[in-house]
Design an enzyme around this catalytic site. Structure first.
Site, PDB file in Angstrom:
ATOM      1  N   HIS A   1       8.854  22.249   8.048  1.00  0.00           N
ATOM      2  CA  HIS A   1       7.607  22.086   8.764  1.00  0.00           C
ATOM      3  C   HIS A   1       7.866  22.268  10.252  1.00  0.00           C
ATOM      4  CE1 HIS A   1       3.495  20.949   9.084  1.00  0.00           C
ATOM      5  NE2 HIS A   1       3.711  19.799   9.730  1.00  0.00           N
TER       6      HIS A   1
ATOM      7  N   CYS B   1       2.574  26.666   9.201  1.00  0.00           N
ATOM      8  CA  CYS B   1       2.708  25.641  10.222  1.00  0.00           C
ATOM      9  C   CYS B   1       3.278  26.161  11.534  1.00  0.00           C
ATOM     10  CB  CYS B   1       3.518  24.469   9.704  1.00  0.00           C
ATOM     11  SG  CYS B   1       5.079  24.938   9.021  1.00  0.00           S
TER      12      CYS B   1
ATOM     13  N   ASP C   1       0.173  16.943  15.126  1.00  0.00           N
ATOM     14  CA  ASP C   1       0.462  17.949  14.082  1.00  0.00           C
ATOM     15  C   ASP C   1      -0.776  18.797  13.868  1.00  0.00           C
ATOM     16  OD1 ASP C   1       1.246  19.482  12.012  1.00  0.00           O
ATOM     17  OD2 ASP C   1       2.038  17.842  10.788  1.00  0.00           O
TER      18      ASP C   1
END
Lengths: 316, 646
Positions: B450, B406, B466
Site C-alpha cells: 500500500h 493506491c 490515506d
C-alpha cells in the site's frame, strides 16, 4: 547301531542297503545319486515320481527297486482310455454262488508302478492318487485297505509332450520326491551298450530284504534325531521360498515335513544317527522342485533356482 | 584380479540409479534455466534408451565432449563455474552425464554420492515442508539403492526399501540430537555467494505509477504478526516501509541524509506484537505505525521507519511494540518541511492550478485536505489495471483517466498538498492483513502492499491521510479483495471467496508458520534457552560440541546394547566353529554362509591337502555336538581346533 566317533568315517549304508544300492547301481548305470534318492524316498514312506523322456530307464529303476526290496509288484500302464475301475478293481457276479465278488485291481500290490501316469485322464489319475493318500481303496461302497508297505512309483514324460494330461500341483504335492534320470555319461552308456538289456538283468535280481522288515526300518528312520539348528535350517529354507519373488508361491507345511523325512532317510542311508545340513541340501531339489513354480515362466523350478535358494539361506 | 568396485553393474540395478538421479535433480528444475533442465532430461532419456535396448554406452571421447559442452554452456549462462547457481547447475548436469557411464559398481557409487550431495543443495533454495518431505523420500530411495547395489541381484525391491527405511528411522535419534545440539550460527552456515538472495519480492525503495499494483498481484507472504493481546482494528494496521520525499515528476524516492530525530508522543497505550519477516533483501523492518520500542540492532530513522544494518536475507523474528495513536515531530526542522513542499517546476500545471485555487478559497490546511478527499471520493475508480500515464502523469490522472491504484492516489494527493503549501510526503508499506484464526497470526501478503500520504500540520506534526480510503473505503476496512472488482488480476490464492478453500488455506499457512517458527526458527537464542532449561546456562561452541559428542556416544551405546541384547545367544559349539572358520580365513579359505561343513571340508582337502585331515576332524566334532541335542561334550571340538592351529 552305534554312532562312530567320526562322521566322515562311517561305514556307509547299513546292512543290507549297501548291497541294495550296489545291485541297483549294476542295473542303472552311472546314476548313484538318483538311486539313492529313490531309495530314500521309499524308506521315508513316500511316493516317487520319475520324470524323463522315454527310454531313460524309468521303468527299469522301478523294477529293480521292487525286486531288491522283495516287494509284491504290479504295473499299470496308463493310457488315455484307462478307467478308475481298471486300477481299483471291479465286482463280478458269480452265477454259482449268486453273489458279487470283488476282483482287486492292480493297485493292490506293495509296489505299484504307474507307468506314464500323465497319459491317463485326470479322473483316473485321481483314483490312484487318492489310494496313495489314503492307503485304502473305496470301490462300490466298500472300503478296502491296501497292503503294507505300499509304494507308488509313477513315471511320466515331460508334460509338454503331445497327448498328456499334466498332473495338477495339488497332486504333485502327494509325491514325496520327483527325480529325473537324465542321459547316462559316456562310460555308463558304453557299458550299457556292451552288456545288453538291463530290464532282463533286473528280472534276475534276488531280493535282499523281506518286506516285513521294512516297516521297522521306516520307524527307525522317522525317529532319527533332528536337532534344533537343523529344524531352524529347514524352516529358513521353506520361509525363503515364501519370500522369494522368483517363485510364484512358497513351499507348503507339508513340503517342510517331506523335506525333513527325506533328509532323515538320506542320513540313515549314510549310516548316521544325526541329520546334518548336507542331508537337507542333498534331497532339497528332489523334494522341492515339483512343488515350486517360477514366477518368470510359470514352469517347474529349475536346478538353478534351487541352487540360488540354497545360496540365499545361511546355515544356522 | 578385479576388485568389487570394478565389477560390472548388474542390469537390474540401473533403473534404481535413474530413479535416484530424477529424485535428487528434479526439484532444481523449478528454478534452473530451461536449457539446463532440457539438457539433463535429454541425457537421461538417452541413458534410459540405451539401457532399454541393451546397447553399448558411449565411449570416452563423446563423454569428454559432453563435459566440455556442458561446462561451456554453464560459463555462458552464469559467467562462472562457481557460486550457488552455477555450481548446482554443474552438479545436475554431471549427474545426468554420469548415467551414460554406468558400467561398473564404482560408477554407481559415484551416482549415489553425487545424489546425497545434491540433496543438500536443495536447502540453498527452499526450506519448506514439501521440500523437506521430498528430500527425505529421496534420501530413502538413495539408501535403498545403495543397499540394492551391495545386495546384488538377489536383494528384492521391497527388501531394499524396507531395510533402507529401517536405517533411516534408526538415524532419526541422531538427527534430533544434531538438530538440538549442533552449534547454531546466526546467519547462513556457509558464506553464501552473492547471487543467493537475488529474485526476492518485496517493496522497493522507489515508487512510480504501477510499482505497487504490480506487487499487489503476488500472493507471496511478506510477513506475519502475532499480537500479544488483542488484534487492533483493521483500519489502524498501517505497516510502515520507506518514506518517500523526493519527486522528479514520475518517481518518488526517499531522501538520503540525516533529519531531525523522530520525536514521538504516545497518545494510547502501546500494543505489543511479534513480527516474522520473510526475506526481502532490503534493510527496513515493516513495523506497525508508530513503533515505540525497538529491540537492539534496529534503528529508527527520522521518518519513523525502522531499519536494520543488514538487508533481511533470511526469515527474521522481532519483538516489537507500537502506539496506534501518536503525535510525531510537532517541531519539524525547516529544511525537512521545505523539502516536503517542493514540486518539480513546470510539471503538472493543471494540478498545480487546482491546488492554488484551493489555497486561495480555503480557510486552512484541513479544509484543503478535505477538498482533495472529496475530489477522490466523487469520481475516481480504484483498480489494479490503471491506464498508462504520460509526461504530466498527475494531471492526466486527476483530470482524464481517473482510474488508479493506491500509488496514484497517494502520489497525486501529496503533489496537490505540496502545491497548496502543505508539507506532505508519500509513505509506502502494507495495510491490513488477513487473520488466520487457526494459529492467531495475522498474515500480510505482497497483495497488501500500500501507499498512503503524510501531511505536516502546525500543531499536530505529521498526520496520516490515506487518500485511497476516500476512493475505496472497503480497501482499508475489509481488504483488497472486497475493494476491487471481480475481473481484477488478483492472485487466486488471495481471492478465495469460498469458505472451505479459505479454511484449507488457513490450515496450510498455520502449519507452514509453525514450521517456520519452531523448526526453522530454532536459532542460537532458542538453543541457549533450551540448554539453560536443561541446566546448562553458559554454553559456547566448545561445550556444545562436548555435549553433542556425549549425546551421540550415549545413543550409539544404547543402540549397540539393544542390538547385542536382541542377538540370539550363540551356541557354544557355533562359537567354536566360527573360531575354526577364522583360522581357515587366515589361510584364504572363506566359508560361504550357505556352505555345509562337509562341503567346506571337501574344499579344504582340495585347496590345502595338509589341512584336510585336521579340518575334517574339526568338522566331525562340530557336527556331532551341534546336530545332536543329546551330546554337549565340547572337548573333542576344542581339541580338534587346537590341533588345527598347529
Amino acid at each position: 547301531m552305534m554312532l562312530k566317533s567320526k562322521i566322515s568315517a562311517l561305514p556307509g549304508p547299513p546292512q543290507p542297503f549297501d548291497k541294495i544300492l550296489n545291485d541297483a547301481g549294476q542295473i542303472i548305470l552311472g546314476k548313484h545319486t538318483e538311486i539313492r534318492l529313490a531309495l530314500s524316498c521309499l524308506l521315508a514312506g513316500g511316493h516317487l515320481l520319475i520324470e524323463d523322456l522315454p527310454g531313460m530307464g524309468k521303468t527299469t529303476l522301478a523294477h529293480t527297486l521292487a525286486r531288491l526290496l522283495g516287494l509284491q509288484f504290479s504295473r499299470i500302464q496308463f493310457t488315455s482310455d484307462l478307467l478308475p475301475a481298471d486300477i481299483t478293481g471291479v465286482s463280478i457276479f458269480e452265477r454259482d454262488k449268486s453273489e458279487f465278488r470283488f476282483l482287486p485291481g492292480p493297485v493292490f500290490a506293495q509296489l505299484v508302478l504307474a507307468d506314464e501316469i500323465n497319459r491317463a485322464t485326470p479322473k483316473t489319475q485321481s483314483a490312484l492318487l487318492e489310494a496313495m493318500e489314503e492307503g485304502q481303496v473305496t470301490a462300490e461302497g466298500q472300503t478296502r485297505p491296501l497292503p503294507r508297505p505300499f509304494f507308488v512309483i509313477a513315471t511320466q514324460n515331460p508334460t509338454h509332450q503331445i497327448g498328456t494330461f499334466p498332473l495338477p500341483e495339488s497332486q504333485l504335492d502327494r509325491f514325496l520326491m520327483r527325480i529325473e534320470l537324465g542321459y547316462p555319461d559316456r562310460s555308463a552308456e558304453r557299458e550299457l551298450l556292451a552288456t545288453g538289456n538291463q530290464r532282463n538283468r533286473a528280472e534276475a535280481l534276488v531280493s535282499r530284504i523281506s518286506p516285513a522288515e521294512l516297516p521297522a526300518i521306516q520307524q527307525a528312520i522317522a525317529k532319527l534325531h533332528a536337532a534344533a539348528p537343523l529344524i531352524d535350517y529347514i524352516q529358513a529354507l521353506v520361509d525363503a521360498t515364501r519370500h522369494d519373488p522368483a517363485f510364484q508361491h512358497g513351499l507348503s507345511p507339508r513340503a517342510g515335513l517331506a523335506l525333513l523325512s527325506a533328509a532323515r532317510a538320506w542320513a540313515w542311508l549314510d549310516g548316521r544317527e544325526i541329520v546334518i545340513p548336507d542331508d537337507v541340501q542333498a534331497v532339497l531339489p528332489a523334494v522341492a522342485r515339483h512343488r515350486l513354480r517360477t514366477a518368470q515362466t510359470g514352469g517347474q523350478a529349475q536346478m538353478e533356482d534351487i541352487g540360488r535358494l540354497i545360496r540365499s539361506v545361511a546355515i544356522p | 584380479m578385479s576388485t568389487r568396485a570394478e565389477e560390472a553393474l548388474d542390469r537390474q540395478a540401473t533403473p534404481w540409479l535413474f530413479a535416484c538421479a530424477i529424485a535428487t535433480a528434479l526439484p532444481h528444475a523449478a528454478h534452473q534455466a530451461y536449457w539446463l533442465s532440457a539438457a539433463s532430461l535429454l541425457l537421461l532419456g538417452w541413458a534410459v534408451g540405451l539401457w532399454w535396448k541393451n546397447e553399448r554406452l558411449p565411449g570416452r571421447w563423446p563423454l569428454i565432449l559432453l563435459v566440455i559442452a556442458g561446462c561451456g554452456g554453464i560459463l555462458i549462462e552464469f559467467r562462472t563455474l562457481f557460486g550457488r547457481d552455477a555450481g548446482v547447475a554443474m552438479l545436475v548436469l554431471f549427474m545426468a552425464m554420469k548415467l551414460l557411464e554406468l558400467k561398473s559398481r564404482r560408477d554407481a557409487m559415484v551416482v549415489i554420492v553425487l545424489g546425497y550431495f545434491l540433496l543438500l543443495t536443495h536447502y540453498l533454495y527452499s526450506q519448506s515442508i514439501p521440500t523437506g518431505i521430498w528430500l527425505l523420500l529421496a534420501l530413502w530411495l538413495l539408501t535403498a539403492t545403495l543397499i540394492r547395489l551391495h545386495g546384488g541381484a538377489s536383494s528384492t525391491r521391497s527388501m531394499s526399501l524396507r531395510y533402507a527405511a529401517r536405517l533411516c528411522l534408526q538415524a532419526v535419534p541422531f538427527m534430533l540430537v544434531l538438530y538440538l545440539l549442533f552449534p547454531r550460527i546466526s546467519g547462513p552456515l556457509w558464506g553464501l555467494p552473492s547471487d543467493a538472495h537475488a529474485g526476492m519480492t518485496g517493496l522497493s525503495d522507489t515508487m512510480s505509477p504501477g510499482s505497487i499494483s504490480r506487487l499487489a498481484q503476488s500472493a507471496d507472504i511478506a510477513f506475519r504478526a502475532r499480537f500479544v493481546d488483542t488484534l487492533p482494528a483493521r483500519h489502524k494496521l498501517y505497516w510502515r516501509g520507506p518514506v518517500l520525499e523526493n519527486f522528479d515528476g514520475t518517481t518518488w524516492r526517499p531522501h538520503i541524509g540525516q533529519g531531525t530525530p523522530a520525536a514521538l508522543d504516545k497518545l494510547s497505550p502501546s500494543v505489543r506484537y511479534e513480527l516474522t519477516l520473510e526475506p526481502h533483501n532490503q534493510r527496513w523492518i515493516l513495523a506497525l505505525d508508530a513503533p515505540v520500542h525497538l529491540p537492539e540492532g534496529l534503528l529508527l530513522n527520522a521518518t519513523l521507519a525502522a531499519t536494520q544494518r543488514q538487508p533481511v536475507t533470511e526469515r527474521q523474528r522481532f519483538q516489537l511494540a507500537a502506539s496506534l495513536d501518536y503525535r510525531f515531530n510537532v517541531a519539524e526542522d525547516s529544511r525537512t518541511l521545505q523539502r516536503n513542499l517542493s514540486t518539480p517546476v513546470e510539471s503538472n500545471p493543471k494540478a498545480r492550478a487546482l491546488a492554488l485555487v484551493w489555497r486561495q478559497t480555503s480557510g486552512g490546511p484541513k479544509e484543503i485536505i478535505r477538498k482533495a478527499q472529496d475530489l477522490f471520493a466523487a469520481e475516481f475508480t480504484y483498480t489494479l489495471q490503471p491506464p498508462l500515464l504520460g509526461q504530466n502523469g498527475i494531471d492526466e490522472f486527476l483530470f482524464t483517466t481517473r482510474r488508479g491504484f493506491c500509488e496514484h492516489y497517494a502520489g497525486a494527493f501529496v503533489f496537490l498538498m505540496r502545491a497548496a503549501g502543505i508539507p506532505a510526503r508519500v509513505v509506502t508499506g502494507y495495510q491490513g492483513g488477513e487473520f488466520n484464526p487457526l494459529d492467531s497470526h495475522l498474515v500480510i501478503r505482497q497483495s497488501d502492499a500500500h501507499a498512503w500520504a503524510e501531511v505536516w500540520l502546525d500543531d499536530q506534526g505529521w498526520l496520516r491521510v490515506d487518500p485511497t480510503a476516500s476512493v475505496s473505503p472497503a480497501r482499508i476496512e475489509t481488504g483488497i479483495v472486497d475493494a476491487l472488482a471481480f475481473d481484477e488480476p488478483l492472485p487466486a490464492l488471495v481471492q478465495l471467496r469460498t469458505d472451505w478453500l479459505r479454511n484449507l488455506r488457513y490450515r496450510w499457512e498455520a502449519v507452514n508458520n509453525a514450521w517456520n517458527q519452531h523448526i526453522l526458527g530454532y536459532d542460537p537464542q532458542r538453543q541457549r534457552e533450551l540448554l539453560s532449561r536443561l541446566g546448562l546456562p553458559e554454553t559456547d561452541w566448545r561445550s556444545l560440541a562436548t555435549l553433542l559428542g556425549i549425546a551421540c556416544s550415549l545413543l550409539v551405546a544404547a543402540m549397540t546394547a539393544w542390538t547385542l541384547y536382541q542377538r540370539p545367544r550363540l551356541d557354544p559349539a557355533l562359537r567354536l566353529w566360527q573360531k575354526a572358520l577364522r583360522q581357515l580365513a587366515r589361510r584364504q579359505v572363506h566359508c560361504a554362509p550357505w556352505e555345509t561343513p562337509m562341503a567346506l571340508a571337501q574344499r579344504v582337502r582340495e585347496q590345502h591337502p595338509a589341512l584336510g585331515e585336521p579340518f575334517q576332524n574339526v568338522v566331525d566334532a562340530y557336527l556331532r555336538v551341534r546336530y545332536d541335542d543329546a551330546n554337549d561334550n565340547l572337548t573333542p571340538l576344542r581339541e580338534a581346533i587346537a590341533r588345527l592351529r598347529r
